[in-house]
Enzyme design. Structure first.
Site: not given
Length: 188
Positions: A167-168, A117, A87
């Site tokens: 994040t996991k 980073h 979308n």
């Protein structure tokens, strides 16, 4: 000795502003710009641009549909199954492969980022970067403003609630919400 592109594709630290990678990002950004300026009702023209962006061979058919605006880094690292839909306002930073199964839906403003980073400020300031692959299974729906971080796998049939930060890895057949996203309910 590996090139910066080879380092990027294998998950090693690399320099993103090396000329070959800059040129490849400029190619993708030019196609995204054209896609974002193409009339939404020009289905044939938009499909041609989606093919170019995803570096699909002419013989490969896709029903992938991407609404504008859309942005990505390279395009050629994005692999989509049938029934893919992104979308408005989605961004995919594809320094590493981003693989979608069949029937995946991205709501508005989803961000999928393989790039990261170093935490060390000196290394980060030197331009060091890394990219970790992201895999998204079949029949996944990412709600509005979901962010998917580097190296994550999302299982089949997962729904990720709006505003969540993945994040996991997330297990198949679950509804997941939060920052970080966690399963809150099973899907039958």
């Amino acid at each position: 000795m590996k090139t910066e592109k080879e380092k990027m594709l294998t998950g090693d630290i690399y320099q993103a502003f090396e000329p070959e990678l800059v040129a490849e990002r400029e190619r993708a950004k030019a196609i995204c710009f054209t896609l974002n300026q193409t009339c939404p009702t020009d289905r044939e023209g938009r499909q041609t641009l989606i093919h170019q962006l995803l570096a699909l061979e002419e013989t490969v058919e896709t029903d992938a549909w991407i609404e504008s605006p859309f942005n990505c880094d390279y395009g050629y690292n994005i692999k989509v199954g049938k029934g893919f839909y992104a979308n408005h306002g989605c961004t995919i930073l594809d320094g590493a492969p981003v693989t979608f199964g069949d029937d995946c839906l991205l709501a508005p403003s989803v961000v999928i980022a393989t790039a990261g980073h170093p935490l060390n400020p000196t290394e980060r300031a030197s331009g060091d970067e890394f990219a970790k692959a992201i895999t998204i299974g079949n029949c996944v729906w990412l709600g509005a403003n979901v962010t998917v971080c580097p190296g994550v796998t999302i299982g089949d049939n997962v729904v990720v609630g709006a505003g969540s930060v993945v994040t996991k890895d997330l297990p198949a057949n679950t509804v997941c919400v939060g920052a970080p996203a966690k399963p809150v309910r099973a899907i039958d």
